[in-house]
Design a protein around this motif. Structure first.
Motif, short mmCIF file in Angstrom:
data_model
loop_
_atom_site.label_atom_id
_atom_site.label_comp_id
_atom_site.label_asym_id
_atom_site.label_seq_id
_atom_site.Cartn_x
_atom_site.Cartn_y
_atom_site.Cartn_z
N VAL A 302 0.86 -1.19 0.00
CA VAL A 302 0.00 0.00 0.00
C VAL A 302 0.89 1.23 0.00
O VAL A 302 2.05 1.18 0.46
CB VAL A 302 -0.95 0.04 1.22
CG1 VAL A 302 -1.82 -1.19 1.27
CG2 VAL A 302 -0.17 0.19 2.50
N SER A 303 0.35 2.34 -0.50
CA SER A 303 1.17 3.57 -0.54
C SER A 303 0.56 4.66 0.34
O SER A 303 1.18 5.64 0.65
CB SER A 303 1.25 4.08 -1.98
OG SER A 303 -0.05 4.13 -2.54
N ASP A 304 -0.71 4.45 0.74
CA ASP A 304 -1.37 5.46 1.59
C ASP A 304 -2.61 4.80 2.19
O ASP A 304 -2.97 3.67 1.81
CB ASP A 304 -1.77 6.66 0.69
CG ASP A 304 -2.17 7.88 1.52
OD1 ASP A 304 -2.16 7.76 2.76
OD2 ASP A 304 -2.51 8.91 0.92
N GLY A 305 -3.23 5.48 3.12
CA GLY A 305 -4.44 4.86 3.69
C GLY A 305 -5.04 5.70 4.79
O GLY A 305 -4.41 6.65 5.26
N VAL A 306 -6.28 5.36 5.16
CA VAL A 306 -6.96 6.05 6.25
C VAL A 306 -7.68 5.00 7.09
O VAL A 306 -8.15 3.98 6.56
CB VAL A 306 -7.95 7.11 5.70
CG1 VAL A 306 -9.01 6.48 4.82
CG2 VAL A 306 -8.61 7.88 6.83
N ILE A 307 -7.67 5.21 8.42
CA ILE A 307 -8.30 4.28 9.35
C ILE A 307 -9.49 4.99 9.99
O ILE A 307 -9.35 6.14 10.43
CB ILE A 307 -7.29 3.88 10.45
CG1 ILE A 307 -6.07 3.20 9.79
CG2 ILE A 307 -7.93 2.95 11.48
CD1 ILE A 307 -4.84 3.19 10.67
N SER A 308 -10.65 4.34 10.01
CA SER A 308 -11.84 5.01 10.55
C SER A 308 -11.61 5.37 12.02
O SER A 308 -11.04 4.59 12.78
CB SER A 308 -13.06 4.09 10.41
OG SER A 308 -12.88 2.93 11.19
N GLN A 309 -12.09 6.57 12.39
CA GLN A 309 -11.92 7.05 13.77
C GLN A 309 -13.20 6.91 14.57
O GLN A 309 -13.23 7.15 15.77
CB GLN A 309 -11.49 8.54 13.74
CG GLN A 309 -10.16 8.77 13.01
CD GLN A 309 -9.04 7.90 13.58
OE1 GLN A 309 -8.82 7.88 14.80
NE2 GLN A 309 -8.37 7.13 12.73
#
Ligand code: S2G
Ligand code: ZN
Length: 458
Positions: A302-309
């Motif tokens: 993966v090169s980027d990402g977001v984790i739900s808060q």
């Protein structure tokens, strides 16, 4: 026009609610595939299993075709009535029993909307394992008739795996109460599983007892930027190793572009990526997720990402996947819904990518689906300057190559949307002549008059 009119209905089907209103005929005679112009003779609204049997007996006596109808969210034309059939709508059979806590199950009639079952389970502190974008309008009878899959199959299985008991009426008018919600029952052929996925061609499903799961508690969603489809399988295996997954979906950047335009959403990440993975898992500590994320970046998966808060943030992230279908519906896409074993997904994507470049250079193709169960959705968008008929014909020309590829990989030409009208010409790419002959013989036993959903599936 057939000689079925108000008087005929009153004489032959006394006590059964019916409609021949033009708008009812149009709406109940079609489904989301919009494959053919609806033209049923009438729509019938039985209110219990005995009335369904009464309708089937009448259809056998009079030699009339019946099309069972639920929420009509199907995409393969399984609920279309275009040749004077009688539509048998289950929508007025909506009994939703209280949850049985000892069995962790609930009995529902066929016309209950899928989302109502999810809510009933939640109110009881339990969880119904099947979910998909159309759950707000699909009905459980249709979900069972097509063995609907959706986004959490890798954790909870298909609709088939939720059905502990099944009530139906065969094409001969026989009332069936199958398996009675038992977990164990070694008394011969499991007829329940014969009816599940039979697309209304063997029996009309009237009720089911469904398995409910423990509340999964807090979950997290990760939306990850992936360089290319070659990373999907290693990424899935790493995530499955490290997390308790309940979903693992992928979609290309074109899907995101359409969803953002349609839903007015901001892009999911600052940098656009060629492909995205959305995964859902049981909540873990920030440290665990950060460590996994580092590992995935190091492995260049993966090169980027977001984790739900938060739960709300997780629902926002799901929109990028869940709203793909609706965002392209206006362009009447040609849909391929194919599946291979998970291990064969990279090869399938590689071969299809080459095939698309060769045959569809001018068409926009959207790729998305459920890597977690080997199911890929390939939607070809209709160019404005091409008529629906010409477009469908061009897409079907390429189908042979797509399904050749599927056949070589021992895959399925229809993973979860069913065969209906749309995929019937290509059934032999996934089922052998012997299997198709056995299916025909089973059909002749359960529906000897051939009145149930003729022309669909077989
Ligand atoms: C999905 C929904 C139907 C479609 O989004 O997983 O199964 O339009 C699809 O392909
Ligand atoms: Zn799907």
């Amino acid at each position: 026009m057939s000689d079925i009119d108000k008087l005929w209905l009153h004489q032959h089907l006394p006590g059964i609610q019916a409609s021949q209103q033009a708008d009812d005929l149009a709406s109940y005679g079609s489904d989301w595939s919009r494959l053919r112009e609806p033209a049923p003779a009438a729509v019938l609204f039985p209110q219990h299993q005995e009335q369904v049997a009464q309708i089937i007996d009448c259809a056998n006596r009079e030699g009339l075709a019946l099309v069972p109808s639920g929420g009509r969210t199907g995409l393969s034309g399984g609920a279309i009535a275009a040749d004077g059939e009688l539509v048998l709508s289950l929508e007025r059979m909506r009994q939703l029993d209280p949850v049985n806590h000892a069995d962790a199950s609930v009995r529902v009639e066929a016309g209950v909307v899928t989302a109502s079952i999810q809510q009933q389970a939640e109110r009881a502190g339990l969880f119904y394992g099947v979910d998909f974008a159309a759950a707000g309008s699909s009905q459980i009878g249709g979900n069972i008739a097509t063995n609907a899959g959706g986004i959490r199959v890798l954790r909870y299985g298909l609709t088939r795996d939720q059905v502990l008991g099944l009530e139906a009426v065969s094409g001969k008018g026989e009332l069936l109460q199958l398996n009675h919600g038992l977990i164990k029952n070694a008394t011969g052929y499991d007829l329940r599983h014969l009816l599940i996925g039979s697309e209304g061609t063997l029996a009309v499903i009237t009720a089911a007892t469904l398995k409910l799961w423990p509340d999964p508690g807090e979950r997290q969603v990760l939306l990850l930027a992936v360089d290319g489809h070659q990373a999907l399988l290693p990424l899935f295996m790493a995530a499955r190793q490290a997390l308790r997954l309940s979903a693992f979906e992928f979609f290309t950047h074109d899907c995101v572009r359409h969803v953002c335009a349609h839903a007015g959403l901001p892009p999911p990440l600052e940098q656009a990526a060629g492909m995205y993975v959305l995964l859902e898992c049981d909540a873990v500590s920030d440290e665990q997720v950060a460590a996994l994320f580092e590992q995935l970046v190091e492995q260049q998966l993966v090169s980027d990402g977001v984790i739900s808060q938060s739960r709300q943030h997780a629902q926002q992230l799901w929109q990028y996947r869940e709203r793909i279908s609706e965002s392209i519906a206006a362009q009447r896409p040609y849909k391929n819904d194919i599946a291979v074993r998970i291990a064969a997904v990279p090869e399938l994507l590689q071969q299809l990518d080459e095939l698309i470049q060769r045959h569809y250079p001018a068409f926009e193709v959207l790729w998305y689906g459920h890597i977690g169960d080997g199911n890929i959705h390939m939607n070809v968008l209709k160019p404005d300057d091409l008529s629906p008929a010409a477009f469908k014909q061009q897409c079907e020309l390429v189908n042979e190559q797509v399904f050749d590829c599927i056949q070589r990989l021992a895959g399925s030409i229809s993973a979860e949307h069913g065969v209906g009208l749309l995929k019937q010409p290509w059934l032999q790419y996934s089922r052998t002549p012997v299997e198709i002959d056995i299916m025909r013989r089973i059909k002749s036993v359960l529906d000897p008059g051939g009145i149930l959903n003729p022309g669909k599936l077989l």
